[in-house]
Structures are given as structure tokens and as C-alpha cells.
Design a protein around this motif. Structure first.
Motif, PDB file in Angstrom:
ATOM      1  N   LEU A  11       0.831  -1.202   0.000  1.00 24.53           N
ATOM      2  CA  LEU A  11       0.000   0.000   0.000  1.00 24.53           C
ATOM      3  C   LEU A  11       0.867   1.253   0.000  1.00 24.53           C
ATOM      4  N   ASP A  91      -7.086   1.003  -4.056  1.00 21.52           N
ATOM      5  CA  ASP A  91      -8.407   0.581  -3.582  1.00 21.52           C
ATOM      6  C   ASP A  91      -8.446  -0.926  -3.344  1.00 21.52           C
ATOM      7  N   ARG A  94      -6.373  -1.707  -0.218  1.00 22.26           N
ATOM      8  CA  ARG A  94      -7.109  -1.245   0.968  1.00 22.26           C
ATOM      9  C   ARG A  94      -8.221  -2.232   1.332  1.00 22.26           C
ATOM     10  N   ASN A  95      -8.922  -2.697   0.323  1.00 25.85           N
ATOM     11  CA  ASN A  95      -9.998  -3.662   0.582  1.00 25.85           C
ATOM     12  C   ASN A  95      -9.456  -4.965   1.173  1.00 25.85           C
ATOM     13  N   LYS A  98      -8.649  -4.240   4.790  1.00 24.35           N
ATOM     14  CA  LYS A  98      -9.846  -4.146   5.628  1.00 24.35           C
ATOM     15  C   LYS A  98     -10.304  -5.521   6.095  1.00 24.35           C
ATOM     16  N   MET A 106      -5.510  -0.118  11.581  1.00 24.91           N
ATOM     17  CA  MET A 106      -5.174   0.599  10.364  1.00 24.91           C
ATOM     18  C   MET A 106      -4.941   2.081  10.659  1.00 24.91           C
TER      19      MET A 106
END
Length: 118
Positions: A11, A91, A94-95, A98, A106
Motif C-alpha cells: 500500500l 483501492d 485497501r480492501n 480491511k 489501520m
């Protein structure tokens, strides 16, 4: 520790690449707006035919400038394209994060990362 997670490292790398591409594109856009060609992208061609005609050299200089402007625009467009691609990748990562981390973990990592950068 969260900072060792390869997803977080990924990331961070992608975010840096997106930032760099975006900044390069903005720089070239600013240069275009000010009618400036960055030194590293300037093309110069000295004509050694035609008895050193200044008219010929002026014509070649004008043509070189037009080509250089087109090259700058294409490089800018490529940086914008890459920045968009990196945004999509961010994105996705990040998903994935999560799914693996709580929001608190985070947030803690983000704050630590920002403080390091400062």
C-alpha cells in the motif's frame, strides 16, 4: 506488527508511486500553462546543411519546439494514466487490508506512517 504486513508495505509503495506520477503530471501541466519546456525534455538540432541558413535553422527550431511540446503532453498523459491505475490498485489493496485489520489497527499504522514522513 502491522507495519511488517506485506499488504501495508505494498500500500505504501503504491501510494508513493501514485503521488509521484500525479506530481509529474501536474508539473508538466504547469509548464504547459506557462509555455515552458523542462530542460531535460528540450530537443535541440543544429542544422549543418543549406549554407548555415538562419531561416532553415529557425524553421527547424520551431518544428523541434512543436515536437517537444507534443512529447511533454504525451508524458503528462502517461503519468495521469499511471496515477489512475495506481489509484485503482490502492483501492484493491485497501480492501484486502480491511479484511485483515481492524479499523483501529489501520488508523494507528496510518498515524505512525504520517509522523515518520513528517
Amino acid at each position: 506488527m502491522a507495519s511488517q504486513d506485506p499488504h501495508i508495505q505494498n500500500l505504501q509503495r503504491i501510494a508513493e508511486k501514485q503521488m509521484k506520477s500525479s506530481l509529474h503530471a501536474q508539473f508538466l501541466e504547469n509548464c504547459r500553462a506557462e509555455n515552458i519546456i523542462p530542460k531535460g525534455l528540450q530537443l535541440r538540432l543544429k542544422v549543418n546543411v543549406g549554407n548555415n541558413s538562419s531561416e532553415l535553422q529557425d524553421s527547424v527550431d520551431l518544428l523541434s519546439r512543436k515536437v517537444t511540446i507534443e512529447i511533454c503532453e504525451r508524458i503528462r498523459d502517461d503519468h495521469l494514466r499511471r496515477s489512475t491505475e495506481y489509484g485503482c490498485l490502492l483501492d484493491e489493496v485497501r480492501n484486502e487490508l480491511k479484511k485483515k485489520m481492524s479499523n483501529a489497527d489501520m488508523l494507528t499504522w496510518i498515524v505512525k506512517s504520517i509522523n515518520k514522513r513528517k
